[in-house]
Design a protein around this motif. Structure first.
Motif, PDB file in Angstrom:
ATOM      1  N   GLN A  41       0.809  -1.218   0.000  1.00 49.09           N
ATOM      2  CA  GLN A  41       0.000   0.000   0.000  1.00 49.09           C
ATOM      3  C   GLN A  41       0.840   1.264   0.000  1.00 49.09           C
ATOM      4  O   GLN A  41       0.327   2.358  -0.186  1.00 49.09           O
ATOM      5  CB  GLN A  41      -0.977   0.011   1.189  1.00 49.09           C
ATOM      6  N   ALA A 182      -5.651   0.707  -0.492  1.00 56.59           N
ATOM      7  CA  ALA A 182      -4.497   0.605  -1.382  1.00 56.59           C
ATOM      8  C   ALA A 182      -3.769  -0.708  -1.176  1.00 56.59           C
ATOM      9  O   ALA A 182      -3.718  -1.246  -0.065  1.00 56.59           O
ATOM     10  CB  ALA A 182      -3.534   1.778  -1.143  1.00 56.59           C
ATOM     11  N   THR A 187      -5.212   1.413  -6.064  1.00 56.31           N
ATOM     12  CA  THR A 187      -5.809   2.218  -5.006  1.00 56.31           C
ATOM     13  C   THR A 187      -7.255   2.492  -5.391  1.00 56.31           C
ATOM     14  O   THR A 187      -7.588   2.615  -6.575  1.00 56.31           O
ATOM     15  CB  THR A 187      -5.097   3.581  -4.814  1.00 56.31           C
TER      16      THR A 187
END
Length: 400
Positions: A41, A182, A187
């Protein structure tokens, strides 16, 4: 739920799960174990450890699962060319079974009798988490705070956080941020101004991909190598699955590739609007279809394309660990045995353009397809082929 002594919480360290951690301790008077997955992420995860420790959590799991995520979940999905409702590359959906798998494993390791997640009662993630957990451990208890508590709005959530001195992140405008999920594949951004499907998202929404209009004026040319349907290298350099997706994300993001503004049909019945960024995945899907075009038989390819929407829907709806998904996966993986070779692409202002493909196992025969004279194809054979296929159409016309 009965007596809950220990809960494993899927914990990001963000507002929602930080509130949930405190709420679980107060409401159930139980021990909480936190699990934070590094799915790529792009955030520093140590603050999550510090937040959990500050709340008295003893067992804190923070794990780098990027390679497993790409090799065991993302790549199998891309072998199927899976897209939901024609455009969505399932970036959120495909991360949930891996998180659920680790929640169940950690519950077994720590002797926990329940797991908990931060998905709301309006979304798809609650279904994905819980179907996966029950498939892996039918006796596990699942706590979904958003379906239990009275914190029924983001305003109430923030009030709870302030009351309990839980830090609240701010966006660039000094406000509580819109919802963001994400991982290494994508995302997604939802909420606030994006709830109105007519309102165009501002540039502040996008985190990974430059505007196609601001992308370089010169194209970036790359090659991607495939083996048994999976990408194994870029520009002649062998890489691990996570390294490949990371590199493609960089290339796609810099060239404005992979933005998506989508209104999707949620499994729970409502429609929702989200902004998705999938730079590497968009390039990978284009390249994979290109290598299949010369290595996969027409009948196999068309059957795959017919079954793909069902496969994508199973992932979207949370049925990764279902027998029907596994059956489809076995068929898909069989189709990929000879899907290998190299694809050349030109990346330019939001577009991933295929400019070449080659394979030692190519089914493309220049000798057969050439417009020049050949000695392998008798064009007169087509006459009987056409007449036989036209027979039922002729009989139908005469009867009518």
């Amino acid at each position: 739920m009965g007596d809950i002594k220990k809960v494993v919480l899927a914990y990001s360290g963000g507002l929602d799960t930080s509130v949930i951690l405190k709420w679980l301790q107060e409401t159930y008077n139980c021990e909480v174990v936190t699990f934070t997955a590094d799915l790529g992420q792009g955030e520093e995860l140590e603050p999550a450890r510090k937040k959990a420790a500050a709340c008295g959590v003893k067992d804190i799991y923070i794990e780098d699962v990027r390679e497993e995520f790409v090799s065991d979940f993302v790549f199998p999905m891309f072998r199927a060319n899976a897209v939901y409702e024609g455009v969505y590359l399932l970036g959120t959906s495909i991360a949930r079974p891996l998180i659920s798998k680790r929640l169940i494993e950690i519950a077994e390791e720590t002797g926990a009798d329940a797991v908990a997640h931060g998905a709301t009662g309006k979304g798809n993630d609650q279904v994905r988490f819980e179907l996966s957990c029950y498939a892996l451990n039918p006796d596990i208890k699942v706590i979904a705070p958003w379906r239990e508590w009275d914190l029924t709005s983001r305003t109430k959530l923030i009030d709870f956080a302030e009351k309990h001195q839980i830090p609240i992140a701010k966006d660039k405008r000094g406000e509580a941020p819109f919802s963001v999920d994400a991982n290494l594949l994508h995302t997604s951004s939802e909420g606030k101004e994006m709830e109105d499907p007519w309102v165009a998202p501002g540039e502040h929404v996008y985190q990974r991909i430059v505007s196609p209009m601001a992308a370089p004026d010169e194209a970036t040319e790359i090659t991607i190598e495939f083996k048994k349907g999976d990408a194994v290298g870029i520009n002649g350099q062998k890489m691990s699955p996570a390294e490949i997706l990371t590199k493609l994300n960089e290339l796609g993001g810099a060239n404005g590739i992979g933005r998506l503004d989508l209104v999707e049909g949620r499994f729970v019945g409502m429609k929702s609007r989200g902004i998705y960024e999938t730079p590497g995945g968009t390039i990978l899907l284009t390249a994979h279809r290109a290598i299949e075009s010369i290595t996969l038989d027409r009948g196999a390819m068309h059957l795959k394309d017919e079954l793909m929407p069902k496969y994508a829907e199973l992932i979207y709806n949370g049925f990764w660990f279902s027998p029907e998904r596994e059956m489809l996966q076995a068929m898909i993986d069989k189709s990929q045995e000879h899907v290998e070779g190299t694809v050349r692409l030109s990346l330019y202002k939001g577009n991933a353009i295929v400019t070449g493909r080659e394979s030692a196992k190519s089914l493309y025969s220049l000798e057969h397809v050439t417009f020049e004279e050949d000695s392998v194809y008798d064009q007169r054979d087509a006459e009987g082929f056409i007449k036989l296929n036209a027979l039922r159409l002729k009989l139908l016309n005469k009867q009518r």
